[in-house]
Enzyme design. Sequence first.
Site, PDB file in Angstrom:
ATOM      1  N   GLU A   1       3.272  -8.066  -5.490  1.00 34.60           N
ATOM      2  CA  GLU A   1       2.660  -7.696  -4.136  1.00 34.60           C
ATOM      3  C   GLU A   1       1.310  -8.065  -3.986  1.00 34.60           C
ATOM      4  OE1 GLU A   1       3.413  -3.236  -4.033  1.00 34.60           O
ATOM      5  OE2 GLU A   1       5.512  -3.694  -3.156  1.00 34.60           O
TER       6      GLU A   1
ATOM      7  N   GLU B   1      12.591  -4.844  -3.806  1.00 34.46           N
ATOM      8  CA  GLU B   1      12.419  -3.368  -4.049  1.00 34.46           C
ATOM      9  C   GLU B   1      12.637  -2.774  -2.634  1.00 34.46           C
ATOM     10  OE1 GLU B   1       8.105  -2.132  -4.971  1.00 34.46           O
ATOM     11  OE2 GLU B   1       7.937  -3.813  -6.261  1.00 34.46           O
TER      12      GLU B   1
END
Lengths: 682, 682, 682
Positions: free
Chosen positions: B157, B310
Amino acid sequence: MDYVKTAIPRQERLFYGADYNPDQWQACPDVLERDIELMKEAGVTSASVGIFSWTSLEPEEGIYEFAWLDRVMDRFAEAGMFVFLATPSGSKPMWLSEKYPEVRRVDKAGKREPSGWRHNHCLSSPVYREKARAINTRLAQRYQKHPALALWHVSNEYSGECHCQSCRAAFQAWLKERYGTLDALNEAWWSAFWNHTFTDWSQIQTNDLSMDGLQLDWLRFVNDQHVSFMREEMVPLRELTPDIPCTTNFMGTHEGTNYWQWAEHVDQIANDLYPLPDDRANTWQHAIRADFIHSLMRGMSGGKPWMLLECSPSSVNWGGINKLKRPGAHRQEVLQAVANGASTVHYFQWRKGRGGFEKYHGAVVDHDGSNRTRVFQDCAAIGAELASLRSLVQGDCPVAEVAMIYDWESRWALNTSCGPKELAGTGPFPSDLYTETCFDHYEALTRCGIAVDLLSTRSDFSGYKVLVLPALYLLSEELGERIRAFVQSGGQVVATCLTAYVESSNKCYLGGFPGASLRAVFGIWNEELDNLPADTRVEVRGAVEGSAKDVVERIHLDGAVSLAQAGSEFYAGEALITENDYGNGVASYLAARFEMPALLAFYRRLLEKASLCRSIDLDLPEGVVFRCRDSSEGRVGFLFNYSNQSREVEFGKLAMAAYLDPQTTYSGTIELAPYESRILRV
Amino acid sequence: MDYVKTAIPRQERLFYGADYNPDQWQACPDVLERDIELMKEAGVTSASVGIFSWTSLEPEEGIYEFAWLDRVMDRFAEAGMFVFLATPSGSKPMWLSEKYPEVRRVDKAGKREPSGWRHNHCLSSPVYREKARAINTRLAQRYQKHPALALWHVSNEYSGECHCQSCRAAFQAWLKERYGTLDALNEAWWSAFWNHTFTDWSQIQTNDLSMDGLQLDWLRFVNDQHVSFMREEMVPLRELTPDIPCTTNFMGTHEGTNYWQWAEHVDQIANDLYPLPDDRANTWQHAIRADFIHSLMRGMSGGKPWMLLECSPSSVNWGGINKLKRPGAHRQEVLQAVANGASTVHYFQWRKGRGGFEKYHGAVVDHDGSNRTRVFQDCAAIGAELASLRSLVQGDCPVAEVAMIYDWESRWALNTSCGPKELAGTGPFPSDLYTETCFDHYEALTRCGIAVDLLSTRSDFSGYKVLVLPALYLLSEELGERIRAFVQSGGQVVATCLTAYVESSNKCYLGGFPGASLRAVFGIWNEELDNLPADTRVEVRGAVEGSAKDVVERIHLDGAVSLAQAGSEFYAGEALITENDYGNGVASYLAARFEMPALLAFYRRLLEKASLCRSIDLDLPEGVVFRCRDSSEGRVGFLFNYSNQSREVEFGKLAMAAYLDPQTTYSGTIELAPYESRILRV
Amino acid sequence: MDYVKTAIPRQERLFYGADYNPDQWQACPDVLERDIELMKEAGVTSASVGIFSWTSLEPEEGIYEFAWLDRVMDRFAEAGMFVFLATPSGSKPMWLSEKYPEVRRVDKAGKREPSGWRHNHCLSSPVYREKARAINTRLAQRYQKHPALALWHVSNEYSGECHCQSCRAAFQAWLKERYGTLDALNEAWWSAFWNHTFTDWSQIQTNDLSMDGLQLDWLRFVNDQHVSFMREEMVPLRELTPDIPCTTNFMGTHEGTNYWQWAEHVDQIANDLYPLPDDRANTWQHAIRADFIHSLMRGMSGGKPWMLLECSPSSVNWGGINKLKRPGAHRQEVLQAVANGASTVHYFQWRKGRGGFEKYHGAVVDHDGSNRTRVFQDCAAIGAELASLRSLVQGDCPVAEVAMIYDWESRWALNTSCGPKELAGTGPFPSDLYTETCFDHYEALTRCGIAVDLLSTRSDFSGYKVLVLPALYLLSEELGERIRAFVQSGGQVVATCLTAYVESSNKCYLGGFPGASLRAVFGIWNEELDNLPADTRVEVRGAVEGSAKDVVERIHLDGAVSLAQAGSEFYAGEALITENDYGNGVASYLAARFEMPALLAFYRRLLEKASLCRSIDLDLPEGVVFRCRDSSEGRVGFLFNYSNQSREVEFGKLAMAAYLDPQTTYSGTIELAPYESRILRV
């Protein structure tokens, strides 16, 4: 104190124009010519030029370039238009702020700002003062004889504060000058509280939210530093162009600037005003607030014409939700300023820039670039109308019978005192509990048809019939004595809650409020202050009926009589409005923040008792206001419908001619469209 | 631009698994064995390992320890499961950030961050790049032949920005590369505004909220620095393991990352998505937003399968009020991703840690540690179902007839331009006025049963029937020409308010909006923008009826015809929706933000006029959506009830078999429970 | 743990007085004499002197001036009044903080504070500790034999934290002491999460919001540093004046200070309490919260009398909207403290200062300076009443049958754990989800007429009938065992949602909640936590009916029986309140935050089942509370109407004499005015 200003030498009609930034368009040389053409079409007389152009004028330290400005000045002169030439200190050149970091401000947290943004130079920096003086000198030297030059527009919207070590030292020096000794300062600041006693001048901070005395003096100091900076900027201008008046643009009720002090040092009073477009039901109250600020400027000009130096021909870009102006609203804004004595109406801005923070700020010429937009057409029509109002240019507004004091020192002292309820202003102009109270009373008087002059605490108010003192929280013994004498000799004074709590140091008066020896004048003792939640209303019963809110004082009669009493809360039955005969006059005390119906009832009673004259002898419906101003052709009346609804005005037996069309006569029932404005011969 | 991705070499079925952090459990050696056992029970195929394990791998500078990871890799291989091996740069080791403070970010205010938190290394630091490359090289060397290794999970991320002097210098260099000369930069940034002209590259700041051009370029630069960092991380991976694909996990509509650019440099598109559990009445609209983001990923993958890397098997811990997922909701989330082309569904996380910021983040295995929890049982059932959908693994979703452009540059330019109304996104995904507009149009199309492909401004849209451009605020002349050609040759384009205001520098177009030469294509002139308070609605009347809000443009017909007009405000009667025949195509302009009923009416009309096919030829009730995807056994349909209420679907004469139970056929009236999902053979 | 305190040696009646700051009035020498006179009129016995007077005592480093204080001490002694002499460390002298910048705190962002404000010295600074000790020594030396000296008021409202490098080093040393090895610390903090493993003590920060273990230890460390500072201040006092008790003023439920630990080191428990004046409908609930805090102080004093060392005789100045106290409210506040065991009622402050942050804080003597104010008259009447209650001075409150644990460690652990819903306290005292839960249960018990003693986790609770554990989130195995034993031997325990999630490191228990081996005691397994939006209510059905909100756990019966079940949500039918027979006792679990009707129903049932005695055997209307306390003349009852409405109390056959007027007997129906308080002989 005499604030009376003289006229701008070269002005023969109402000025109409805008801020103009040709320096942004140097890559498009045809734009200047197109602008001159469009300005003529729009009836423009003048433009403020060069406000943020320091780097264009001095691209490197000590290297100057005036060619582009020469061209602008020359073309304006050829076109018969004037330039209000700006000094460029409002925004620091990047080369300057990077080379001399000390010119950048330090914020409250002690952090030095990066380069960029604007209106943010250190107020004390010797380097910045020197550099500003140098460029100002060059500008004055170059254009001192130029036929386009009508006015100096010194810097722009001075504001803000700096907490650098240089400002801290300047503050300490300012305090030494003010107090002489640390003992005097410690006593004035009551600094034994929380062990804040200073034992050396160097210990004094620029910011301590727990010290109300320090904070008040800091606000005074910052204001003084701005004035000092402005005056230093003017030195070469006054020397080289003694006949060209200097002004700077104020920002109405901006909190940090006590413009009464500034007014003493400029040749013209000039203001920027942005009543954010909004057409909800209560907008007409906003218009009365704009009226208040116009009156404030007129007060600073000693009753003489003043300049509206910035307003928007459309929406702004920074107002949160930027609504378009509804039809009629823009013309009304312009005429409202004129009705209140404006000699000048200038827009920010002439032409929208393509980039930057304000690329969407309203302008006469849009990105579109044409004359076909609604805004341009509106502006051109107004330009024509203002040209036809030439007779007004030096006309004053009639002196009122009622004066009101608006005092930044009281505002600052109240805002730095922790305890009384804090109030967020309801917009669209900067306000707070102090200013809202002034707005309230001004609105009530206006709705009763009573004109009001705004004064400073140093103004001579002895000639007025009525003196209104909303929340005059800081009140010196000297002013208290002048108020006493005014009432003694027959004046009528109206004071409100929060009167005379502190002396000039922000320390509370001892011996019972109101202080400054005013208890005898009002015949009351103000024991304690009840602060109320937003939804609480206290009933008001008696000769005045209605309700109070936010702040209510528990007062005791000590000679005065009670006109109205609380009808609820544990102090039900206690006086809320009192009247005291003192000498040949009368002193009224309004011990709460009242809602409008009660205030209107109070002032309607006063209107009758004090035999005041209304601006026009008509009962006007809600949102309709009448103003008048003298002209070389007699008195001119302005009838405004500030509301978003049609309104009917009953002229009854009255009859008035339309100013620009004397054939047309208004009488009987007149219907005003939303935001309609009419100009009449009175 | 061709975004088409190839498949993961070792993938033979849908991947199902989770982030796994055995490094947190080294003190409990039995946990790994227990986890392998539970993973088998849950149908797990794979896990992302090592995301935040730098210190476990390199406890001291240059001293490496792989024993624990060896064991994990070996056990996974033995169990027939794969590892997505992470590079550990997402969180700096304490020893590194304390020894080399320059790797820590400096915030906007100029303050260097302390060690700690995550995703916060300086983007420019040579030290950090070198250290990351070194550990990545060791990982690749050690595991290049390992049978468990299926994919590189590069960092985690990536996001955020750094304002250190090193980043500032990099920004200045990036600008020099982009603009060549300061004159070009000053012109692009319109920096004469407020005197912001730069006379030396070194003067340029990384942050000045008053400079919209600077801000837009800063966002571009930060994005580029992230991509550059990611690519540098990949160098040793690509060199040592040329057959192992590299990916990094995106964050949907995260504002600061223009993933279209990232998509060009990864081998697989992977996304993290957390549609916060919520079962209020409008939740089904959130599900359509999740659908939008899935489609965006599919667009970045060129229509090929992509990875949901995710999501939470239960609530998250950081969502404010972390509600539990209601029954059916979790299975629906997983199947929704699969229906939209996912090749992989991974959770964050496998097992809840005992401490740290995310100790309460949903996980397959709770602190309880057993298989008896509702969540574990849910996950195991889904694991079994996904195993039975093996035929889908390389299946694409059908190409749509309608394309929509989603463009971070327009979003950035709009958000850095001060004037148009700012809108807080309504959740649950990051959004703003730009993204909300895209969501609105995607929702309307979806509710009309029309599938949409999401494209970048660089994508080839020539093959689509309809091209939707919500608020394409920044629009280059080159794209304008491609749009023109698209319509010329028969395409249908739909644009909205806020189209083509600025060119790529964030400077406004001159000559009237829409710019980029699109006025002729749309046959309109957009004169001005009215921004409205939250509770204002403007009536819409005509061939489309309903209401508009927030932003309304005043447009003029210049060839186009008006389909709908304002029914209130001062522009009542003026066009709000227009249609212009241009070449062989049609260009529609929607000059406001419309509420859903009007948008639905508009798209229903379009559906008919443009003869578009619906995904399934049924009228579906509110909240029910149909999706399909190809498989090796034919087309598979997914029928979702996104709402919290039961819904009835009228299949009429249609009949479809249940995918996993061909005996069962759906026809007539089908009742769907709240959050129910059904898989069909189409 | 035994918290029992002994009495103040010189106290013979209830102390009544105020903070007194004659150092602020040194320029007005007559004020001291006038104050002594007014104090006598008001029935004052004592005053806290010198709290913020360091600079007055030590105007230059090492130069002391005691003359003014000598005069005050002597005049007090002459007047037969006592002085609680303060050590002045609560506010740093300007000379000190400017000469030694290291004594100023560094905030979370790493910025050192400027001089000024108060309660903000660095907790670790050796310089400040040395300077404080020096001035304390001088004070103790000078006044050790003075007859006015009754008590040491050590510093003032210790609070806050400092993040300087010295505090960081102290924190690292504290951690080394606590954990011994970094491995132990890393395991306790679960620092492998996000790669936060420390490999050297010097790497540890004082602040990382992502590390719940670090944060909890930081709160413990800060608390310990305060206690350590306080104890260091006391060294010379205890040495030089061994007979004069030392205290410091607590702040009720202030979050950062675990007063149970402080209580072990002071000789008297003293508290400051400001139940902000407010007379809306729910104010009586605020009064019960004040009651809670009084009970907490009584708990810290081991059931012995304690001191209310600050409260306001009127409004405060810092409460946002500072309403005046309504008639009766002030007397009620004072008597409420006395009813709960106070030996002392002192105001902040005796006389309003003229300037400074608190110039408008309520005081006995206003700026007016006279005895004619409502507040002064109120205070004088209360002074007389307290004098007549002399028999109460050493009287205890009866020991209750119900104990409740209030635990700062659970509060800190819950607040530093990210996931469970965060709740803003509803005022007027500092609270959060943890404290609100305690308040709720205390209110329910109080409304059922059941007295409650408040205990720490270290208190011996074995003698109580019922032990209530609201949200005891952090619960050690050792305490778990004590709870188990309590139930085993016949006790009744009531626990709520959020019980025993974490051990003392803030790490979650494994193996299913509640942890600490309590699953067997409660006979349940708590599977998951549902956090709910503010407007969601979950129905409760069964032996207890009503509703739940905010947080609901999904629990499974594992031996317990269900008393009430959810009536809505997907877990409808599942148990929300359980009861488990364990050993000779019973363990109840309330798996949600219940609204008051359900809590009242639960406790009414408990009252009966556990055969508890009510404080008075009457059914009291809402807002009416009965308390009793022993005196040398028998038990005294206090009947309070906390509500803003009149209330009728049915005495039925009961009859009680008025305490101060034994002729008057209350029986039948008694009407209580709003805020009325009556004192009875029980």
